[in-house]
Design a protein around this motif. Sequence first.
Motif, short mmCIF file in Angstrom:
data_model
loop_
_atom_site.label_atom_id
_atom_site.label_comp_id
_atom_site.label_asym_id
_atom_site.label_seq_id
_atom_site.Cartn_x
_atom_site.Cartn_y
_atom_site.Cartn_z
N GLN A 215 2.54 -18.08 -6.63
CA GLN A 215 2.37 -19.52 -6.72
C GLN A 215 1.86 -19.92 -8.10
N LEU A 236 5.85 -25.04 4.57
CA LEU A 236 4.75 -25.99 4.43
C LEU A 236 3.48 -25.55 5.14
N TRP A 239 1.74 -23.71 2.40
CA TRP A 239 1.42 -24.66 1.33
C TRP A 239 0.28 -25.58 1.75
N THR A 240 0.31 -26.05 2.98
CA THR A 240 -0.74 -26.95 3.46
C THR A 240 -2.10 -26.27 3.45
N VAL A 243 -3.30 -26.28 -0.20
CA VAL A 243 -3.67 -27.59 -0.71
C VAL A 243 -4.95 -28.10 -0.05
N ASN A 269 9.65 -22.09 -4.61
CA ASN A 269 8.53 -22.22 -5.54
C ASN A 269 8.53 -23.56 -6.24
N GLU A 272 7.33 -26.20 -3.73
CA GLU A 272 5.88 -26.19 -3.59
C GLU A 272 5.21 -26.86 -4.79
N SER A 273 5.74 -26.59 -5.99
CA SER A 273 5.19 -27.20 -7.19
C SER A 273 5.38 -28.71 -7.17
N LEU A 276 3.02 -30.24 -4.74
CA LEU A 276 1.67 -30.22 -5.28
C LEU A 276 1.46 -31.39 -6.24
#
Length: 531
Positions: A215, A236, A239-240, A243, A269, A272-273, A276
């Motif tokens: 990441q 997600l 990812w969640t 974050v 990737n 996700e970026s 973010l």
Amino acid sequence: MDQEPGGSLPASSDDSELTTRLVASGQHLARLIEGIRDCAIYMIDPAGTVISWNAGAARIKGYGADEIVGRSFTQFYTQEDRDSGLPAHALAIARQTGKYEGEGWRLRKDGTRFWASVLVDALRSPQGELLGFAKITRDMTERRLMQEQLHQSQKMEAIGQLTGGVAHDFNNLLTVILGNLDTLSQNLPPEQIRWRRCVDQALRASERAANLTQQLLAFARRQPLKPKPVEINRLLTGWTDMVRRTLPENINLRRIAHDFSAITEVDPNQLESALLNLAVNARDAMPNGGTLTVETSTAHISEADVQLLSELQAGDYVLISITDTGVGMTSEVMERAFDPFFTTKPMGQGTGLGLSQVFGFVKQSGGHMKMYSRPGHGTTVKIYLPWLADKEDGCNEKARAPNVAQPREETILVVDDNDAVRSFTSDTLRDLGFNVIEAVDASEALRILDRNRRVDLLFTDIGLPGLNGRELAATVQRRYPKVRLLFTSGYAQMPSPTTSSSLMDIPLLSKPFTRAQLYERIVRSFDGREE
């Protein structure tokens, strides 16, 4: 006192006479410079009162001549600068040395700030009396913004290089740790329950560390990325969790996932970026706290809907909605929200590239992005990505290596300057039945190839000292075209624009990798099944 014809003013003339002469001189100067609009050029008397005003001053500062002549020039300064005595200090320096130069924030009539480059010249009579000052001001806000953006870009590039270097070394360590734990897990007897539990826990921790490293590399844009079928809800979930740990405690993160298989073809990737970026914008829009909601669903776009969403084709889409309860945006801000370098954040706190990068990525992925916002009612960003109902998640492909190795005829040349990684890779490949030759750098690898024509596959790290992995592969392609090629790297910089298409097509096994991933990638190379 009366003045004799042809005579000059006596040295002891009063302030009124000096002011009269200064006004006459200012009127003459104003006629010469009135046409200049790029600079604010005006005159002030020794006490700092404005006595002339050109069109450039009116354009930059917003005052007409009738509004400002006769008033103090200090009102162009911020309250902080007035409190510190900067206006008087500037005039004192000009009075003593003849000139003052500086830069700083100044105020327009409407209260907005601009970055000014200022030159103050002292004006004196032939007898040396101070008549006043000529002041030239240029609006340098745009230039300062460009410098800030360049500095930010250079800073991010430096951070990316540092992150990539650290991640490269960290991924080498993880390759050895994760690979040997994987081997140990496969060879432990089933009855060793306690030890298997310990190994499994270490494996999960190592995989988590590997994911975090990937990441970091993705956010720094330091690895080649490829789109693949991705199950959005599964992606997600991880990812969640990441974050949630980065948000302030006064921001609540809600996750709403409808029960469906949301598969789309996208670079995981990069996605996700992009998300973010949106989460950071939402955080900044809620300085006093609030709720950030991340929702996934499906959307069917009919032919009639296309009339309203002309950027989309009719069909089924995976819909990701990011909603905050922040300050919201005006219609004027929304019109420019996707423009590169547009930002509402204070100077130095944003490049204005975040939303434009997200928008570009979504469009390149065959999707579309819509934004809804009102001042005081928060913002919702909706990302539409094509739904692939007949695909399987490419992020969760599970490769399996055989427990009992079958002897194979192929010979693999492993090139890596890290002794531990090279040793693990070579031992694993031997366990899997391959013949293995080791080399520490490109020069040794080429010497081996010159002596041994039986090498079937070159498996090389990209970041080799001296001749790097790509240069080694190019040489092998020219000299030994029958040798198959496979790259590995923990920090794969993007190829240069001059890199040949044949090198671009060489597959990459990213570090860290497990025994199973290594086997799957090697077998795929020999079978000719590439992504």
